[in-house]
Design an enzyme around this catalytic site. Sequence first.
Site, PDB file in Angstrom:
ATOM      1  N   ASP A   2     -18.084   4.491  13.048  1.00 25.84           N
ATOM      2  CA  ASP A   2     -16.898   4.857  12.276  1.00 25.84           C
ATOM      3  C   ASP A   2     -16.130   3.574  12.000  1.00 25.84           C
ATOM      4  OD1 ASP A   2     -14.660   5.894  11.102  1.00 25.84           O
ATOM      5  OD2 ASP A   2     -14.209   7.340  12.677  1.00 25.84           O
ATOM      6  N   LYS A  33      -5.927  10.501   0.300  1.00 24.51           N
ATOM      7  CA  LYS A  33      -5.939   9.192   0.941  1.00 24.51           C
ATOM      8  C   LYS A  33      -7.056   8.402   0.267  1.00 24.51           C
ATOM      9  CE  LYS A  33      -6.349   7.076   5.541  1.00 24.51           C
ATOM     10  NZ  LYS A  33      -6.635   7.355   6.976  1.00 24.51           N
ATOM     11  N   SER A  60     -13.910   1.327   9.267  1.00 26.81           N
ATOM     12  CA  SER A  60     -13.048   1.436   8.095  1.00 26.81           C
ATOM     13  C   SER A  60     -13.571   0.607   6.928  1.00 26.81           C
ATOM     14  CB  SER A  60     -11.640   0.961   8.458  1.00 26.81           C
ATOM     15  OG  SER A  60     -10.841   0.839   7.306  1.00 26.81           O
ATOM     16  N   ALA A  61     -13.406   1.151   5.717  1.00 27.99           N
ATOM     17  CA  ALA A  61     -13.744   0.410   4.502  1.00 27.99           C
ATOM     18  C   ALA A  61     -12.839  -0.807   4.324  1.00 27.99           C
ATOM     19  CB  ALA A  61     -13.634   1.326   3.283  1.00 27.99           C
ATOM     20  N   ASP A  62     -11.734  -0.860   5.072  1.00 25.85           N
ATOM     21  CA  ASP A  62     -10.855  -2.034   5.001  1.00 25.85           C
ATOM     22  C   ASP A  62     -11.635  -3.304   5.324  1.00 25.85           C
ATOM     23  OD1 ASP A  62      -8.903  -0.124   4.651  1.00 25.85           O
ATOM     24  OD2 ASP A  62      -7.834  -0.554   6.514  1.00 25.85           O
ATOM     25  N   GLU A  95       0.836  -1.206   0.000  1.00 27.63           N
ATOM     26  CA  GLU A  95       0.000   0.000   0.000  1.00 27.63           C
ATOM     27  C   GLU A  95       0.865   1.248   0.000  1.00 27.63           C
ATOM     28  OE1 GLU A  95      -0.880   1.982   3.342  1.00 27.63           O
ATOM     29  OE2 GLU A  95      -1.049   0.277   4.720  1.00 27.63           O
ATOM     30  N   LYS A 137      -4.819  -1.661  13.854  1.00 31.85           N
ATOM     31  CA  LYS A 137      -4.135  -0.566  14.557  1.00 31.85           C
ATOM     32  C   LYS A 137      -4.632  -0.503  15.999  1.00 31.85           C
ATOM     33  CE  LYS A 137      -3.207   2.145  10.405  1.00 31.85           C
ATOM     34  NZ  LYS A 137      -3.811   1.240   9.402  1.00 31.85           N
ATOM     35  N   VAL A 145      -5.596   0.262   2.775  1.00 31.58           N
ATOM     36  CA  VAL A 145      -5.717  -1.194   2.655  1.00 31.58           C
ATOM     37  C   VAL A 145      -6.831  -1.553   1.677  1.00 31.58           C
ATOM     38  CG1 VAL A 145      -6.371  -3.302   3.894  1.00 31.58           C
ATOM     39  CG2 VAL A 145      -4.727  -1.711   4.915  1.00 31.58           C
TER      40      VAL A 145
END
Length: 308
Positions: free
Chosen positions: A137, A87, A139-141, A26, A158, A107
């Site tokens: 909230d 981003k 993540s699209a990951d 990435e 993380k 990612v």
Amino acid sequence: MEILSIKTSREVGEGNNTRKAIVALESTVLTHGLPRPQNLQLARDMEQAVRENGVTPATIAFLDGCLHVGLTDAELERLANEDDVYKVGPRDYATVMVNEACGGTTVAGTMLACKHANIKVFATGGIGGVHRDAPFDISADLQALATIPMIVVCAGAKAILDLPATLEYLETMSVPVVGYGTDEFPAFYSRQSGLEVSAKLETPQEIVDFAKAHWSTGLQSAVLVANPVPLADAISKSEMEPWIVQANIEAREKGVHGKALTPFLLKRISELTKGKSMRANLSLLLNNARLAAQIAVALHIMEKRRQI
């Protein structure tokens, strides 16, 4: 009308032509995750770690609205020093395309590129997930992991995130979380989180065999490989947690949210730890690149045997 334009680097093209294994990398770590000049040096070091295992690295990024699968060193340097850079997750592809802009892929953004380029192994640092104190909230990951069948090597999610909620989401979406040599889900900077993985495997070949078995069921989710940060650079969970809590409090007080939240937290934690967290971050990224290359070799050998 704009359509997705993909440019493959000469190195990746030659790798495809000679049927070499390829590992995707990435680029948000280059554009948003690390300060200069560490960002460029880390990107070069990760690519070299992949090459040293006989595998072709493919750093994914957008330059001038074009999706690049593999970057030259000059392109890496340009991206590392760009100021006005996006981003890029999957939803941002069109924005970057129509604005002919530059961007580092997350990612999820990298996984979408891998889907187009037919790359099956990807190394990153830590995946995104469900944020603390903000359960919506997400993540699209996590959606990418649920829908794109490939092997993703990380050091867990993380540590700034809600790790139990993140693992629950992955379970709901049928994403197996494989611990590499560990029963415990690593917490990015830390080797322990107190949370279990869904399977423990010991070798790259076992990971490939597991992935093939997983996809043979008809599932289209990724296999997430959780590779603990090297022991020499690990920071205990008890040492990290107060710094993470403080950084989250400061983010709320400053009204930092959305895409700006993760870069803010990582930078602030690095300041609070006097650079200790950054050293762990650099170490785990290189460690993941090496493991991903070894997995890519094992997968490549298996696929070649099936063609004989």
